[in-house]
Design a protein around this motif. Structure first.
Motif, PDB file in Angstrom:
ATOM      1  N   LEU A 198       0.820  -1.216   0.000  1.00 15.98           N
ATOM      2  CA  LEU A 198       0.000   0.000   0.000  1.00 15.98           C
ATOM      3  C   LEU A 198       0.853   1.265   0.000  1.00 15.98           C
ATOM      4  CD1 LEU A 198      -2.853  -0.983   2.497  1.00 15.98           C
ATOM      5  CD2 LEU A 198      -2.947  -0.907   0.003  1.00 15.98           C
ATOM      6  N   ALA A 199       2.109   1.152   0.413  1.00 11.28           N
ATOM      7  CA  ALA A 199       3.022   2.289   0.318  1.00 11.28           C
ATOM      8  C   ALA A 199       3.741   2.322  -1.023  1.00 11.28           C
ATOM      9  CB  ALA A 199       4.036   2.236   1.456  1.00 11.28           C
ATOM     10  N   ALA A 200       4.130   1.146  -1.523  1.00 11.59           N
ATOM     11  CA  ALA A 200       4.943   1.082  -2.742  1.00 11.59           C
ATOM     12  C   ALA A 200       4.155   1.457  -3.993  1.00 11.59           C
ATOM     13  CB  ALA A 200       5.529  -0.322  -2.896  1.00 11.59           C
ATOM     14  N   VAL A 201       2.876   1.086  -4.050  1.00 15.46           N
ATOM     15  CA  VAL A 201       2.094   1.340  -5.273  1.00 15.46           C
ATOM     16  C   VAL A 201       1.985   2.835  -5.570  1.00 15.46           C
ATOM     17  CG1 VAL A 201      -0.209   1.160  -6.299  1.00 15.46           C
ATOM     18  CG2 VAL A 201       0.835  -0.836  -5.224  1.00 15.46           C
ATOM     19  N   ILE A 203       3.792   5.323  -4.372  1.00 14.31           N
ATOM     20  CA  ILE A 203       5.125   5.908  -4.485  1.00 14.31           C
ATOM     21  C   ILE A 203       5.709   5.631  -5.868  1.00 14.31           C
ATOM     22  CG2 ILE A 203       7.514   5.681  -3.691  1.00 14.31           C
ATOM     23  CD1 ILE A 203       6.475   5.395  -0.877  1.00 14.31           C
ATOM     24  N   SER A 204       5.538   4.400  -6.365  1.00 12.96           N
ATOM     25  CA  SER A 204       6.078   4.044  -7.678  1.00 12.96           C
ATOM     26  C   SER A 204       5.448   4.869  -8.793  1.00 12.96           C
ATOM     27  CB  SER A 204       5.853   2.556  -7.944  1.00 12.96           C
ATOM     28  OG  SER A 204       4.467   2.255  -8.009  1.00 12.96           O
ATOM     29  N   VAL A 205       4.197   5.277  -8.614  1.00  9.99           N
ATOM     30  CA  VAL A 205       3.522   6.088  -9.629  1.00  9.99           C
ATOM     31  C   VAL A 205       3.958   7.537  -9.535  1.00  9.99           C
ATOM     32  CG1 VAL A 205       1.285   6.941 -10.437  1.00  9.99           C
ATOM     33  CG2 VAL A 205       1.534   4.551  -9.752  1.00  9.99           C
ATOM     34  N   PHE A 206       3.940   8.102  -8.341  1.00  3.21           N
ATOM     35  CA  PHE A 206       4.250   9.520  -8.175  1.00  3.21           C
ATOM     36  C   PHE A 206       5.725   9.830  -8.446  1.00  3.21           C
ATOM     37  CE2 PHE A 206       0.593   9.592  -4.954  1.00  3.21           C
ATOM     38  CZ  PHE A 206      -0.312   9.885  -5.962  1.00  3.21           C
ATOM     39  N   TRP A 207       6.614   8.899  -8.118  1.00  2.45           N
ATOM     40  CA  TRP A 207       8.037   9.177  -8.268  1.00  2.45           C
ATOM     41  C   TRP A 207       8.453   9.301  -9.733  1.00  2.45           C
ATOM     42  CZ3 TRP A 207      11.146  11.019  -4.807  1.00  2.45           C
ATOM     43  CH2 TRP A 207      12.519  11.042  -5.061  1.00  2.45           C
ATOM     44  N   LEU A 225       3.512   6.460   4.442  1.00  2.99           N
ATOM     45  CA  LEU A 225       3.585   6.351   5.893  1.00  2.99           C
ATOM     46  C   LEU A 225       3.205   4.965   6.415  1.00  2.99           C
ATOM     47  CD1 LEU A 225       2.160   9.806   7.038  1.00  2.99           C
ATOM     48  CD2 LEU A 225       4.512   9.004   7.135  1.00  2.99           C
ATOM     49  N   THR A 226       2.559   4.150   5.574  1.00  7.06           N
ATOM     50  CA  THR A 226       2.230   2.794   6.032  1.00  7.06           C
ATOM     51  C   THR A 226       3.487   1.956   6.236  1.00  7.06           C
ATOM     52  OG1 THR A 226       1.886   2.140   3.720  1.00  7.06           O
ATOM     53  CG2 THR A 226      -0.064   2.746   5.000  1.00  7.06           C
ATOM     54  N   LEU A 227       4.627   2.410   5.673  1.00  9.84           N
ATOM     55  CA  LEU A 227       5.883   1.710   5.938  1.00  9.84           C
ATOM     56  C   LEU A 227       6.232   1.787   7.426  1.00  9.84           C
ATOM     57  CD1 LEU A 227       8.060   2.812   2.901  1.00  9.84           C
ATOM     58  CD2 LEU A 227       6.992   0.588   3.277  1.00  9.84           C
ATOM     59  N   LEU A 228       5.890   2.889   8.074  1.00 11.23           N
ATOM     60  CA  LEU A 228       6.114   3.012   9.512  1.00 11.23           C
ATOM     61  C   LEU A 228       5.278   1.997  10.266  1.00 11.23           C
ATOM     62  CD1 LEU A 228       7.394   4.486  11.894  1.00 11.23           C
ATOM     63  CD2 LEU A 228       5.528   6.152  11.779  1.00 11.23           C
ATOM     64  N   SER A 229       4.052   1.806   9.814  1.00  9.23           N
ATOM     65  CA  SER A 229       3.198   0.793  10.432  1.00  9.23           C
ATOM     66  C   SER A 229       3.784  -0.598  10.252  1.00  9.23           C
ATOM     67  CB  SER A 229       1.790   0.854   9.817  1.00  9.23           C
ATOM     68  OG  SER A 229       0.975  -0.177  10.328  1.00  9.23           O
ATOM     69  N   ALA A 230       4.395  -0.860   9.093  1.00 11.73           N
ATOM     70  CA  ALA A 230       5.025  -2.165   8.858  1.00 11.73           C
ATOM     71  C   ALA A 230       6.166  -2.402   9.831  1.00 11.73           C
ATOM     72  CB  ALA A 230       5.526  -2.248   7.418  1.00 11.73           C
ATOM     73  N   VAL A 231       6.956  -1.364  10.100  1.00 11.02           N
ATOM     74  CA  VAL A 231       8.068  -1.490  11.047  1.00 11.02           C
ATOM     75  C   VAL A 231       7.547  -1.814  12.447  1.00 11.02           C
ATOM     76  CG1 VAL A 231       9.936  -0.244  12.187  1.00 11.02           C
ATOM     77  CG2 VAL A 231       9.583   0.031   9.728  1.00 11.02           C
TER      78      VAL A 231
END
Length: 398
Positions: A198-201, A203-207, A225-231
């Motif tokens: 949910l974070a990568a999708v 980000i990959s488009v906007f970047w 920010l969901t990467l923080l939740s993953a951590v």
């Protein structure tokens, strides 16, 4: 009993009670404040969707989970089990464990349902793609289903069920602890993968879009920010064996309880942040007031060759907005090879970018007073997807 044998080896005055309560209500308070800002932002754009419903529902579950934990703390959670037995008897230990375990289903639900909200938001922001939409929604729903299965496993692992919180029942028939551990690790692993996807999708488009790097980085951080939740989920998984700790159940379980409280609120905040832009934009505009507009106009008049910022902010009434009539825009000189044209585009969300053509210090040219009428999105007949995207992503991203 193991607890009695260990009583002489521990400091019975030790307690994590205050720590648990502080974490519970500080993080829950942050989540409440963030969701309140989200609600204010939705009122500004006059739109509430299913993503908002799942966030409000998750917040309700988080508050209930924090309340159960806080009540358990008042009974003895966070203290050494031997200290609670010495002061109140074994019945208090059973009662404390009962209220603590009752909070787990609400904890699990509060960190699961926000992923559905995030998936809906991503699908609203990105270009229509039925396959991607089904995969993201399906992955998020499956994560909720798997998490809910773990709730049933918790309450079905022992017969009678009371043996989960009453450790004095010697005839209890419980599954091997590895069953719950293995499935709990699977839930944590799948939740982590879902958070990463949910974070990568987005980000990959906007970047990949052409825009200022600072703007690109800000949007990617906001959507990732969901990467923080993953951590946090990974850290919490290291404490999962403490759930069935029998040596000192009220004291040793506190790290798992604390990280569970952090996890449930971090994911709620992460799901809300991308939708708060309308609120902060409105708050920033209100603080600037009319003095900022006066300074802006005088600055435009006083500098030769400067460009006027166009703003596409809609009026409060939802109608078209008439731009100031003092927009002096230098026209590009042609035929001499030394003309200079400077355009400044503004997306109405606090982002702006300059486009320059030519390379000369000359500012000479024909000056023209231009009147610009910008229609608000309410009158432009935009779809719900476009309205959602307009509130979060700058116009030069779309």
């Amino acid at each position: 009993m193991a607890t009695s044998n260990a009583a002489a080896e521990v400091d019975l005055t030790e307690s994590h009670a205050v720590e648990v309560n502080v974490v519970a209500w500080v993080f829950t308070g942050i989540a409440i404040a963030t969701v309140a800002l989200k609600l204010a932002a939705r009122q500004i754009v006059n739109r509430v969707g299913w993503d908002d419903f799942f966030i409000f529902f998750s917040l309700g579950l988080s508050i209930i989970a924090a309340a159960f934990v806080s009540h358990s703390v008042t009974l003895g959670l966070g203290k050494h089990t031997a200290a609670v037995i010495a002061e109140h008897g074994m019945e208090r230990v059973t009662l404390t464990s009962y209220w603590q375990i009752l909070g787990y289903p609400f904890n699990i639900g509060s960190f699961s349902f926000p992923n559905i909200s995030i998936a809906i938001l991503i699908n609203n922001l990105l270009d229509p793609n039925p396959l991607r939409a089904r995969l993201l929604i399906g992955m998020s729903i499956l994560q909720v289903v798997i998490a809910m299965v773990s709730v049933f496993l918790i309450f079905l692992q022992c017969r009678p069920t009371r043996a989960l919180w009453d450790h004095t029942i010697a005839t209890a028939d419980c599954w091997p602890q590895s069953v719950l551990y293995d499935f709990s690790y699977w839930v944590s692993a799948y939740t982590t993968v879902t958070d990463i996807v949910l974070a990568a999708v987005p980000i990959s488009v906007f970047w990949k879009l052409q825009m200022r790097r600072s703007t690109k980085l800000a949007v990617c951080v906001m959507m990732g920010l969901t990467l923080l939740s993953a951590v946090v989920t990974v850290v919490k998984a290291t404490y999962l064996p403490l759930f069935t700790d029998a040596e000192d159940p009220l004291y040793n379980v506190t790290p798992l309880v604390i990280w569970g409280l952090i996890e449930q609120n971090v994911v709620i905040v992460a799901a809300c942040i991308p939708t708060l832009r309308p609120f902060f934009r409105r708050a920033f505009e209100s603080t600037k007031g009319s003095s900022a507009n006066d300074n802006k106009t005088s600055s435009t008049r006083g500098r030769s060759g400067s460009a006027f910022k166009l703003s596409s902010n809609p009026t409060h009434s939802g109608g078209s907005k008439r731009m100031p009539s003092v927009s002096e825009i230098p026209l590009e000189e042609t035929g001499h090879g030394h003309g200079h044209s400077h355009e400044h585009e503004h997306d109405g969300y606090g982002y702006g970018y300059d486009v320059e053509r030519g390379s000369s210090s000359s500012q000479r040219g024909i000056w023209q007073t231009r009147e610009v009428i910008v229609e608000s999105f309410q009158e432009a007949g935009e779809t719900e997807r476009e309205r959602e995207r307009r509130q979060i992503v700058p116009a030069n991203l779309r």
